[in-house]
Design a protein around this motif. Structure first.
Motif: not given
Length: 281
Positions: A114-119, A129-135, A139-145
């Motif tokens: 999520l760092n890339r989008l935050e940067a 703000e939405g980067l700080h939610y569990l959802e 999404v990142g975990v699913i994308d990686a899998a």
């Protein structure tokens, strides 16, 4: 790609399906091809030959990984490729001393990033703000899998083998430090990549019967009991053939969750996520 269903192809498909489930296969066979052969032949390989990977292998695998689906094209994953023997050894120590990490010529650590989008938000002055939610972490975990599994399908089609390493989450802060990860980047799992050591062949492990995992229209919990009992017998026979105790699936699986200690450090994952910069609102 051929999809012919000649008698020879049908026989091979039947054998592949029966090996995957450890029981006779009675459902009709659709058209069959090499992709299905490769998918059903998947096995976890933990012994690797001392053989380098061809030039361009890593880049090809990443191209396959990037061809996987990604939520809203956010591409909230990254991967760190490790070939340095000393770094692989340190990561092996952090991941329950698994020797295959040291043996494999290539070790990939897949990340929810999520760092890339935050940067990007910081550069443009946009709210994130939405980067700080569990959802968003999910999404990142699913994308990686999804990306990693695409890479596995690709490497197996090239005659290579792999095994996932979930123990990379045993000590995520230390893994993050070893890999120089910025905040809001989570090591999700590792992946050993190489050529199988044919002197230690890995076998195809039977899976749960389809009626246990396949529900039609609505979830059907009562129907699972007979299938699981059958699977306990099938996997027990497989374990015996592998020189293991015939513990079955139920007993061995429940042992993984019997106590906090059986999580091998992953019981503190919430604290680790906070330390890595994930607020999880």
């Amino acid at each position: 790609m051929s999809t012919a269903t000649s008698p020879e192809t049908s026989a091979a498909a039947q054998r592949a399906l029966e090996t995957r489930y450890g029981t006779p296969w009675s459902a009709p066979l659709p058209a069959w091809n090499e992709t299905l052969d490769s998918l059903l032949a998947h096995r976890s390989v933990r012994n690797y030959a001392d053989k380098p990977l061809p030039a361009g292998t890593l880049e090809t695998l990443i191209a396959a990984a990037q061809s996987a689906s990604t939520s809203s094209n956010l591409q909230t994953w990254s991967v760190v490729a490790i070939e340095n023997p000393e770094r692989k050894a340190r990561l092996a120590t952090l991941a329950a001393n698994q020797s295959q990490i040291r043996e494999a010529p290539l070790f990939l650590v897949w990340l929810a990033d999520l760092n890339r989008l935050e940067a990007a938000a910081g550069r443009t002055g946009a709210s994130a703000e939405g980067l700080h939610y569990l959802e968003t972490l999910l999404v990142g975990v699913i994308d990686a899998a999804l990306a990693a599994q695409n890479a596995v399908v690709a490497l197996e089609s090239l005659g290579m083998s792999a095994v996932y390493i979930g123990a990379i989450r045993n000590q995520p802060e230390q893994v993050a430090a070893e890999l120089g990860l910025p905040p809001r980047v989570l090591p999700v799992f590792g992946l050993c990549v190489g050529y199988a050591d044919e002197s230690h062949p890995a076998q195809i492990k039977p899976r749960l019967p389809q009626p246990v995992v396949l529900h039609r229209e609505q979830y059907d919990a009562p129907s699972q009991e007979d299938g699981i009992a059958q699977y306990d017998e099938v996997i027990g026979e497989f374990q015996t053939a592998q020189g293991q105790s015939a513990a079955g699936w139920t007993s061995r699986s429940l042992a993984r969750w019997r106590s906090r200690e059986s999580l091998h450090g992953r019981d503190r994952l919430r604290d680790a996520l906070n330390a890595l910069g994930f607020e999880l609102r």
